[in-house]
Design a protein around this motif. Structure first.
Motif, PDB file in Angstrom:
ATOM      1  N   ILE A  13       8.774  14.684   9.845  1.00  0.00           N
ATOM      2  CA  ILE A  13      10.328  14.276   9.653  1.00  0.00           C
ATOM      3  C   ILE A  13       9.865  12.704   9.693  1.00  0.00           C
ATOM      4  O   ILE A  13       9.958  11.896   8.969  1.00  0.00           O
ATOM      5  CB  ILE A  13      10.458  14.423  11.061  1.00  0.00           C
ATOM      6  CG1 ILE A  13      10.792  15.768  10.969  1.00  0.00           C
ATOM      7  CG2 ILE A  13      12.079  13.999  10.983  1.00  0.00           C
ATOM      8  CD1 ILE A  13      11.878  16.304  12.532  1.00  0.00           C
ATOM      9  N   ALA A  14       8.693  12.119  10.368  1.00  0.00           N
ATOM     10  CA  ALA A  14       8.439  10.482  10.707  1.00  0.00           C
ATOM     11  C   ALA A  14       8.168  10.216   8.919  1.00  0.00           C
ATOM     12  O   ALA A  14       8.784   8.762   8.851  1.00  0.00           O
ATOM     13  CB  ALA A  14       7.700  10.663  12.022  1.00  0.00           C
ATOM     14  N   LYS A  15       7.373  10.586   8.865  1.00  0.00           N
ATOM     15  CA  LYS A  15       6.484  10.381   7.637  1.00  0.00           C
ATOM     16  C   LYS A  15       7.828  10.530   6.535  1.00  0.00           C
ATOM     17  O   LYS A  15       7.695   9.396   5.157  1.00  0.00           O
ATOM     18  CB  LYS A  15       5.452  11.129   6.761  1.00  0.00           C
ATOM     19  CG  LYS A  15       4.336  10.638   7.555  1.00  0.00           C
ATOM     20  CD  LYS A  15       3.292  12.129   7.371  1.00  0.00           C
ATOM     21  CE  LYS A  15       1.700  11.640   8.378  1.00  0.00           C
ATOM     22  NZ  LYS A  15       0.743  12.124   7.665  1.00  0.00           N
ATOM     23  N   GLU A  16       8.792  11.402   7.080  1.00  0.00           N
ATOM     24  CA  GLU A  16       9.888  11.354   5.243  1.00  0.00           C
ATOM     25  C   GLU A  16      10.695   9.940   5.777  1.00  0.00           C
ATOM     26  O   GLU A  16      11.480   9.753   4.748  1.00  0.00           O
ATOM     27  CB  GLU A  16      10.190  12.706   5.582  1.00  0.00           C
ATOM     28  CG  GLU A  16      10.039  13.915   5.102  1.00  0.00           C
ATOM     29  CD  GLU A  16      10.412  15.300   5.497  1.00  0.00           C
ATOM     30  OE1 GLU A  16      12.006  15.263   5.926  1.00  0.00           O
ATOM     31  OE2 GLU A  16      10.276  16.416   5.084  1.00  0.00           O
ATOM     32  N   LYS A  17      11.044   9.924   6.996  1.00  0.00           N
ATOM     33  CA  LYS A  17      11.497   7.899   7.053  1.00  0.00           C
ATOM     34  C   LYS A  17      10.362   7.659   6.999  1.00  0.00           C
ATOM     35  O   LYS A  17      10.677   5.929   6.821  1.00  0.00           O
ATOM     36  CB  LYS A  17      11.884   8.321   9.300  1.00  0.00           C
ATOM     37  CG  LYS A  17      13.311   9.373   8.995  1.00  0.00           C
ATOM     38  CD  LYS A  17      13.719   9.179  10.594  1.00  0.00           C
ATOM     39  CE  LYS A  17      14.708  10.177  10.100  1.00  0.00           C
ATOM     40  NZ  LYS A  17      15.992  10.455  10.267  1.00  0.00           N
ATOM     41  N   GLY A  18       9.115   7.730   6.151  1.00  0.00           N
ATOM     42  CA  GLY A  18       8.633   6.076   5.977  1.00  0.00           C
ATOM     43  C   GLY A  18       8.033   5.855   6.598  1.00  0.00           C
ATOM     44  O   GLY A  18       7.704   4.399   6.955  1.00  0.00           O
ATOM     45  N   LEU A  19       8.120   6.388   8.366  1.00  0.00           N
ATOM     46  CA  LEU A  19       7.131   5.547   9.258  1.00  0.00           C
ATOM     47  C   LEU A  19       5.669   5.477   8.816  1.00  0.00           C
ATOM     48  O   LEU A  19       5.136   6.822   8.439  1.00  0.00           O
ATOM     49  CB  LEU A  19       6.898   6.063  10.719  1.00  0.00           C
ATOM     50  CG  LEU A  19       9.016   6.473  10.527  1.00  0.00           C
ATOM     51  CD1 LEU A  19       9.287   6.969  11.802  1.00  0.00           C
ATOM     52  CD2 LEU A  19       9.761   5.066  11.199  1.00  0.00           C
ATOM     53  N   LYS A  20       5.322   4.275   9.965  1.00  0.00           N
ATOM     54  CA  LYS A  20       3.523   4.618   9.478  1.00  0.00           C
ATOM     55  C   LYS A  20       2.814   4.056  10.769  1.00  0.00           C
ATOM     56  O   LYS A  20       3.485   4.197  11.843  1.00  0.00           O
ATOM     57  CB  LYS A  20       3.048   3.688   8.552  1.00  0.00           C
ATOM     58  CG  LYS A  20       4.010   3.765   6.716  1.00  0.00           C
ATOM     59  CD  LYS A  20       2.874   2.247   6.256  1.00  0.00           C
ATOM     60  CE  LYS A  20       3.738   2.509   4.814  1.00  0.00           C
ATOM     61  NZ  LYS A  20       3.365   3.414   3.598  1.00  0.00           N
ATOM     62  N   ASN A  21       2.004   4.715  10.908  1.00  0.00           N
ATOM     63  CA  ASN A  21       0.541   4.393  11.860  1.00  0.00           C
ATOM     64  C   ASN A  21       1.760   5.579  13.009  1.00  0.00           C
ATOM     65  O   ASN A  21       1.522   4.365  14.409  1.00  0.00           O
ATOM     66  CB  ASN A  21       0.798   3.217  12.031  1.00  0.00           C
ATOM     67  CG  ASN A  21       0.036   2.228  11.494  1.00  0.00           C
ATOM     68  OD1 ASN A  21      -1.117   2.559  11.010  1.00  0.00           O
ATOM     69  ND2 ASN A  21       0.902   0.819  11.460  1.00  0.00           N
ATOM     70  N   ILE A  22       1.884   6.525  13.125  1.00  0.00           N
ATOM     71  CA  ILE A  22       2.096   7.111  13.958  1.00  0.00           C
ATOM     72  C   ILE A  22       1.461   8.253  14.389  1.00  0.00           C
ATOM     73  O   ILE A  22       1.664   9.155  15.743  1.00  0.00           O
ATOM     74  CB  ILE A  22       3.898   8.552  12.841  1.00  0.00           C
ATOM     75  CG1 ILE A  22       3.198   8.883  11.972  1.00  0.00           C
ATOM     76  CG2 ILE A  22       4.370   7.400  12.657  1.00  0.00           C
ATOM     77  CD1 ILE A  22       3.909  10.005  11.727  1.00  0.00           C
ATOM     78  N   SER A  23      -0.342   8.215  13.639  1.00  0.00           N
ATOM     79  CA  SER A  23      -0.745   8.909  14.300  1.00  0.00           C
ATOM     80  C   SER A  23      -1.229   9.761  15.292  1.00  0.00           C
ATOM     81  O   SER A  23      -1.667  10.069  16.657  1.00  0.00           O
ATOM     82  CB  SER A  23      -1.520   9.564  13.468  1.00  0.00           C
ATOM     83  OG  SER A  23      -2.503   8.691  13.214  1.00  0.00           O
TER      84      SER A  23
END
Length: 70
Positions: A13-23
């Motif tokens: 979901i975070a990636k779909e929202k364009g968020l980066k460096n979430i790992s």
């Protein structure tokens, strides 16, 4: 955000929202981040609706209104 979701689902979901460096984020941190983004999106949506409503209202000067309703 549903805390029963898997971390992989939240990351998707975070990636779909364009968020980066979430790992590196922990599950709770990611949930909080996504909830804050959802709130921001809701606020922007309300602002957008209000802007449309405001711009669609046309004020007619009293004299013209009277003439058009005779």
């Amino acid at each position: 955000m549903d805390s029963s979701m898997q971390l992989t689902e939240l990351r998707k979901i975070a990636k779909e929202k364009g968020l980066k460096n979430i790992s590196k984020l922990k599950k709770d941190e990611l949930i909080e981040l996504l909830e804050n983004i959802e709130k921001s999106e809701e606020i922007e949506e309300v602002k957008s609706i209000k802007k449309i409503e405001t711009s669609s209202k046309q004020e007619i000067p009293e004299e013209r209104w009277i003439q058009s309703h005779k």
